[in-house]
Design a protein around this motif. Structure first.
Motif, PDB file in Angstrom:
ATOM      1  N   UNK A 113      -3.765  15.412  -3.346  1.00 16.75           N
ATOM      2  CA  UNK A 113      -3.854  15.501  -4.801  1.00 16.75           C
ATOM      3  C   UNK A 113      -3.909  14.152  -5.487  1.00 16.75           C
ATOM      4  N   UNK A 114      -3.764  13.086  -4.725  1.00 20.59           N
ATOM      5  CA  UNK A 114      -3.839  11.752  -5.317  1.00 20.59           C
ATOM      6  C   UNK A 114      -5.260  11.215  -5.221  1.00 20.59           C
ATOM      7  N   UNK A 115      -5.527  10.200  -6.006  1.00 17.49           N
ATOM      8  CA  UNK A 115      -6.814   9.520  -5.953  1.00 17.49           C
ATOM      9  C   UNK A 115      -6.573   8.039  -5.684  1.00 17.49           C
ATOM     10  N   UNK A 116      -7.615   7.396  -5.223  1.00 14.72           N
ATOM     11  CA  UNK A 116      -7.532   5.976  -4.924  1.00 14.72           C
ATOM     12  C   UNK A 116      -7.988   5.171  -6.134  1.00 14.72           C
ATOM     13  N   UNK A 117      -7.217   4.157  -6.473  1.00 12.78           N
ATOM     14  CA  UNK A 117      -7.581   3.203  -7.520  1.00 12.78           C
ATOM     15  C   UNK A 117      -7.705   1.853  -6.825  1.00 12.78           C
ATOM     16  N   UNK A 164       0.853  -1.198   0.000  1.00  9.77           N
ATOM     17  CA  UNK A 164       0.000   0.000   0.000  1.00  9.77           C
ATOM     18  C   UNK A 164       0.889   1.248   0.000  1.00  9.77           C
ATOM     19  N   UNK A 165       0.790   2.068  -1.056  1.00  3.28           N
ATOM     20  CA  UNK A 165       1.617   3.277  -1.108  1.00  3.28           C
ATOM     21  C   UNK A 165       1.061   4.362  -0.187  1.00  3.28           C
ATOM     22  N   UNK A 180      -7.002 -11.140 -12.329  1.00  4.62           N
ATOM     23  CA  UNK A 180      -7.390 -11.850 -11.103  1.00  4.62           C
ATOM     24  C   UNK A 180      -8.080 -10.873 -10.155  1.00  4.62           C
ATOM     25  N   UNK A 181      -9.330 -10.505 -10.419  1.00  3.31           N
ATOM     26  CA  UNK A 181      -9.995  -9.498  -9.596  1.00  3.31           C
ATOM     27  C   UNK A 181     -10.214  -9.931  -8.144  1.00  3.31           C
ATOM     28  N   UNK A 182     -10.242 -11.244  -7.901  1.00  2.00           N
ATOM     29  CA  UNK A 182     -10.458 -11.700  -6.527  1.00  2.00           C
ATOM     30  C   UNK A 182      -9.300 -11.309  -5.611  1.00  2.00           C
ATOM     31  N   UNK A 183      -8.124 -11.070  -6.173  1.00  2.00           N
ATOM     32  CA  UNK A 183      -6.960 -10.657  -5.372  1.00  2.00           C
ATOM     33  C   UNK A 183      -7.104  -9.214  -4.895  1.00  2.00           C
ATOM     34  N   UNK A 184      -7.892  -8.432  -5.603  1.00  2.00           N
ATOM     35  CA  UNK A 184      -8.108  -7.030  -5.222  1.00  2.00           C
ATOM     36  C   UNK A 184      -6.925  -6.149  -5.606  1.00  2.00           C
ATOM     37  N   UNK A 185      -7.118  -4.880  -5.427  1.00  2.00           N
ATOM     38  CA  UNK A 185      -6.070  -3.903  -5.742  1.00  2.00           C
ATOM     39  C   UNK A 185      -6.395  -2.613  -5.004  1.00  2.00           C
ATOM     40  N   UNK A 186      -5.375  -1.978  -4.472  1.00  2.00           N
ATOM     41  CA  UNK A 186      -5.544  -0.665  -3.870  1.00  2.00           C
ATOM     42  C   UNK A 186      -4.269   0.122  -4.123  1.00  2.00           C
ATOM     43  N   UNK A 187      -4.395   1.202  -4.895  1.00  2.00           N
ATOM     44  CA  UNK A 187      -3.263   2.087  -5.204  1.00  2.00           C
ATOM     45  C   UNK A 187      -3.672   3.531  -4.959  1.00  2.00           C
ATOM     46  N   UNK A 188      -2.708   4.349  -4.676  1.00  2.00           N
ATOM     47  CA  UNK A 188      -2.919   5.798  -4.651  1.00  2.00           C
ATOM     48  C   UNK A 188      -2.070   6.366  -5.776  1.00  2.00           C
TER      49      UNK A 188
END
Length: 193
Positions: free
Chosen positions: A10-14, A4-5, A155-163
């Motif tokens: 000014x950033x957004x969450x993806x 997790x960054x 692999x959407x079940x793994x999920x993702x969270x980026x800023x």
């Protein structure tokens, strides 16, 4: 899932939740994502200069015709020399003022495009006409975003969270990818952007 960054102003969450990619408040169904790729957006400077030249030449021609016709009309209609000279001067000043105002507008339009910076972005393109642009400050960050998104879509079940950094650009000011038209009478094939 990538580490997790840190979240900066000014950033957004993806993130990917279930079968949906969220970029800030916008939702993109994963089944509609056609591709994720890095692209360099270049300002349309040459087109802006061409448009400025055409507008300037056209306006100059129209102003010359209007000025000539107007001055001839004033000469023919006025019987007193002083009145005729005053009308000519007023009309000429009006035409020149209109020309200067138009020139200023054309220069502002030109500068809006010419002063744009080259942008390095990651584009998330859908099957429709929607494209989301996200970016990172460096090449390695943009490459990592592209890899993370591609892996998470696979692999959407793994999920993702980026800023990530986001930007808004006017598509009319930039070349954005390739232009492709292989259908109908306006067939141009593929023109690289």
């Amino acid at each position: 899932m990538p580490p997790r960054p840190a979240f900066r102003p000014g950033q957004v969450e993806v993130r990917i939740d279930g079968r949906t990619l969220w970029i800030a408040g916008a939702a993109y169904p994963l089944r509609n994502i056609a591709r994720v790729y890095q692209v360099v957006l270049h300002p349309r400077s040459a087109e802006a200069f061409g448009r400025f030249g055409r507008r300037f030449a056209g306006t100059l021609a129209v102003l010359i015709v209007v000025l000539s016709v107007g001055l001839m009309s004033i000469s023919a209609s006025s019987s007193y020399r002083d009145e005729r000279d005053q009308n000519r001067t007023s009309f000429s000043q009006f035409v020149v003022t209109v020309g200067v105002v138009l020139l200023v507008l054309y220069v502002v339009d030109l500068l809006r495009v010419v002063l744009q910076k080259v942008r390095h972005v990651v584009a998330v393109e859908t099957n429709g006409s929607s494209v989301a642009l996200i970016t990172a400050p460096d090449e390695a960050g943009r490459r990592a975003i592209t890899r993370y998104l591609a892996a998470a879509i696979d692999r959407p079940e793994a999920g993702l969270l980026l800023h990530v950094d986001t930007l808004s650009v006017n598509p009319a000011h930039y070349y954005f990818g390739d232009t492709v038209n292989v259908h109908g009478t306006g067939n141009i094939g593929r023109i690289s952007g």
